[in-house]
Motif scaffolding. Sequence first.
Motif, PDB file in Angstrom:
ATOM      1  N   UNK A   1       0.850  -1.192   0.000  1.00  0.00           N
ATOM      2  CA  UNK A   1       0.000   0.000   0.000  1.00  0.00           C
ATOM      3  C   UNK A   1       0.884   1.240   0.000  1.00  0.00           C
ATOM      4  N   UNK A   2       0.496   2.232  -0.790  1.00  0.00           N
ATOM      5  CA  UNK A   2       1.137   3.544  -0.809  1.00  0.00           C
ATOM      6  C   UNK A   2       0.054   4.593  -0.625  1.00  0.00           C
ATOM      7  N   UNK A   3       0.402   5.705   0.000  1.00  0.00           N
ATOM      8  CA  UNK A   3      -0.551   6.786   0.234  1.00  0.00           C
ATOM      9  C   UNK A   3      -0.049   8.088  -0.368  1.00  0.00           C
ATOM     10  N   UNK A   4      -1.007   8.917  -0.783  1.00  0.00           N
ATOM     11  CA  UNK A   4      -0.659  10.270  -1.200  1.00  0.00           C
ATOM     12  C   UNK A   4      -1.719  11.245  -0.724  1.00  0.00           C
ATOM     13  N   UNK A   5      -1.298  12.469  -0.569  1.00  0.00           N
ATOM     14  CA  UNK A   5      -2.186  13.572  -0.243  1.00  0.00           C
ATOM     15  C   UNK A   5      -2.052  14.610  -1.339  1.00  0.00           C
ATOM     16  N   UNK A   6      -3.089  15.398  -1.523  1.00  0.00           N
ATOM     17  CA  UNK A   6      -3.001  16.523  -2.455  1.00  0.00           C
ATOM     18  C   UNK A   6      -3.652  17.724  -1.813  1.00  0.00           C
ATOM     19  N   UNK A   7      -3.058  18.869  -2.042  1.00  0.00           N
ATOM     20  CA  UNK A   7      -3.710  20.018  -1.455  1.00  0.00           C
ATOM     21  C   UNK A   7      -2.979  21.329  -1.433  1.00  0.00           C
ATOM     22  N   UNK A   8      -1.680  21.369  -1.186  1.00  0.00           N
ATOM     23  CA  UNK A   8      -1.072  22.692  -1.104  1.00  0.00           C
ATOM     24  C   UNK A   8      -1.325  23.495  -2.378  1.00  0.00           C
ATOM     25  N   UNK A   9      -1.781  24.712  -2.200  1.00  0.00           N
ATOM     26  CA  UNK A   9      -2.067  25.578  -3.350  1.00  0.00           C
ATOM     27  C   UNK A   9      -0.896  26.529  -3.571  1.00  0.00           C
ATOM     28  N   UNK A  10       0.269  25.915  -3.690  1.00  0.00           N
ATOM     29  CA  UNK A  10       1.507  26.625  -4.006  1.00  0.00           C
ATOM     30  C   UNK A  10       2.510  25.557  -4.431  1.00  0.00           C
ATOM     31  N   UNK A  11       3.757  25.932  -4.640  1.00  0.00           N
ATOM     32  CA  UNK A  11       4.735  24.940  -5.098  1.00  0.00           C
ATOM     33  C   UNK A  11       5.465  24.234  -3.954  1.00  0.00           C
TER      34      UNK A  11
ATOM     35  N   UNK B   1       4.297   7.619   1.975  1.00  0.00           N
ATOM     36  CA  UNK B   1       3.317   8.690   1.787  1.00  0.00           C
ATOM     37  C   UNK B   1       4.020   9.848   1.111  1.00  0.00           C
ATOM     38  N   UNK B   2       3.342  10.472   0.157  1.00  0.00           N
ATOM     39  CA  UNK B   2       3.874  11.655  -0.511  1.00  0.00           C
ATOM     40  C   UNK B   2       2.746  12.678  -0.651  1.00  0.00           C
ATOM     41  N   UNK B   3       3.114  13.953  -0.608  1.00  0.00           N
ATOM     42  CA  UNK B   3       2.141  15.027  -0.806  1.00  0.00           C
ATOM     43  C   UNK B   3       2.416  15.713  -2.136  1.00  0.00           C
ATOM     44  N   UNK B   4       1.351  15.859  -2.928  1.00  0.00           N
ATOM     45  CA  UNK B   4       1.406  16.574  -4.191  1.00  0.00           C
ATOM     46  C   UNK B   4       0.634  17.882  -4.064  1.00  0.00           C
ATOM     47  N   UNK B   5       0.970  18.831  -4.921  1.00  0.00           N
ATOM     48  CA  UNK B   5       0.213  20.083  -4.965  1.00  0.00           C
ATOM     49  C   UNK B   5      -1.215  19.814  -5.391  1.00  0.00           C
ATOM     50  N   UNK B   6      -2.096  20.728  -5.037  1.00  0.00           N
ATOM     51  CA  UNK B   6      -3.510  20.577  -5.358  1.00  0.00           C
ATOM     52  C   UNK B   6      -3.946  21.481  -6.487  1.00  0.00           C
ATOM     53  N   UNK B   7      -5.236  21.508  -6.700  1.00  0.00           N
ATOM     54  CA  UNK B   7      -5.824  22.327  -7.754  1.00  0.00           C
ATOM     55  C   UNK B   7      -7.169  22.835  -7.247  1.00  0.00           C
ATOM     56  N   UNK B   8      -7.376  24.113  -7.360  1.00  0.00           N
ATOM     57  CA  UNK B   8      -8.647  24.709  -6.961  1.00  0.00           C
ATOM     58  C   UNK B   8      -9.000  25.756  -8.003  1.00  0.00           C
ATOM     59  N   UNK B   9     -10.116  25.533  -8.695  1.00  0.00           N
ATOM     60  CA  UNK B   9     -10.525  26.428  -9.775  1.00  0.00           C
ATOM     61  C   UNK B   9     -11.861  27.083  -9.442  1.00  0.00           C
ATOM     62  N   UNK B  10     -12.329  27.906 -10.353  1.00  0.00           N
ATOM     63  CA  UNK B  10     -13.583  28.626 -10.135  1.00  0.00           C
ATOM     64  C   UNK B  10     -14.786  27.682 -10.051  1.00  0.00           C
ATOM     65  N   UNK B  11     -14.640  26.431 -10.489  1.00  0.00           N
ATOM     66  CA  UNK B  11     -15.734  25.455 -10.380  1.00  0.00           C
ATOM     67  C   UNK B  11     -15.773  24.787  -9.010  1.00  0.00           C
ATOM     68  N   UNK B  12     -14.912  25.169  -8.105  1.00  0.00           N
ATOM     69  CA  UNK B  12     -14.817  24.537  -6.786  1.00  0.00           C
ATOM     70  C   UNK B  12     -16.146  24.587  -6.049  1.00  0.00           C
ATOM     71  N   UNK B  13     -16.403  23.516  -5.296  1.00  0.00           N
ATOM     72  CA  UNK B  13     -17.609  23.435  -4.468  1.00  0.00           C
ATOM     73  C   UNK B  13     -17.315  24.038  -3.102  1.00  0.00           C
ATOM     74  N   UNK B  14     -18.274  24.721  -2.552  1.00  0.00           N
ATOM     75  CA  UNK B  14     -18.164  25.234  -1.202  1.00  0.00           C
ATOM     76  C   UNK B  14     -17.753  26.692  -1.146  1.00  0.00           C
TER      77      UNK B  14
END
Length: 164
Positions: free
Chosen positions: A83-93, A118-131
């Motif tokens: 098993x491998x895990x990843x997170x996504x979310x930082x809205x920067x580099x 476990x590794x963390x990747x950058x995220x993506x948040x666009x104008x179509x975002x919910x919430x």
Amino acid sequence: MSTPKILVAYGSRNGSTAGIAEMIAAAFEKRGLEAEVRPAGQVRDAGAYRAVVLGGALYNARWHPAARAFARRHAGKLAGTPVWLFSSGPLDDSADTKEIPAVRHAADAMRKLAAREHVTFGGCLTSEAKGFIARSIVRNGRGGDFRNPERVEVWAAKIAGELA
């Protein structure tokens, strides 16, 4: 007899983590490994796969609830499964410039699932975002796509090499 598939499961609210899961599966398939991408909440039998990659979106330093529930629900069936895990979310580099440790819920999942990494990747948040909060972040100019397909490819290739 075909080789069992690799499961790439994810918890995603706005599609960024789902997109990374698709990138990972594409990298596996490029290397001759069969992969199936599924929302974490729709997986009924994780033990039917030869390996699992589980990803969760980060919101307010919390791992996506569907990824957390997947780890709780399937821990017993995944004993002995890679098993491998990843997170996504930082809205920067930041995910590309430094190692970001797993948030508490992802670290708990690592222990439950005896995950290899476990590794963390950058995220993506666009104008179509919910919430409201997500849309406010975009409106205030802090959104964008910070996913790095090359980095995702390198990580997936490393996993594929371990599974070959």
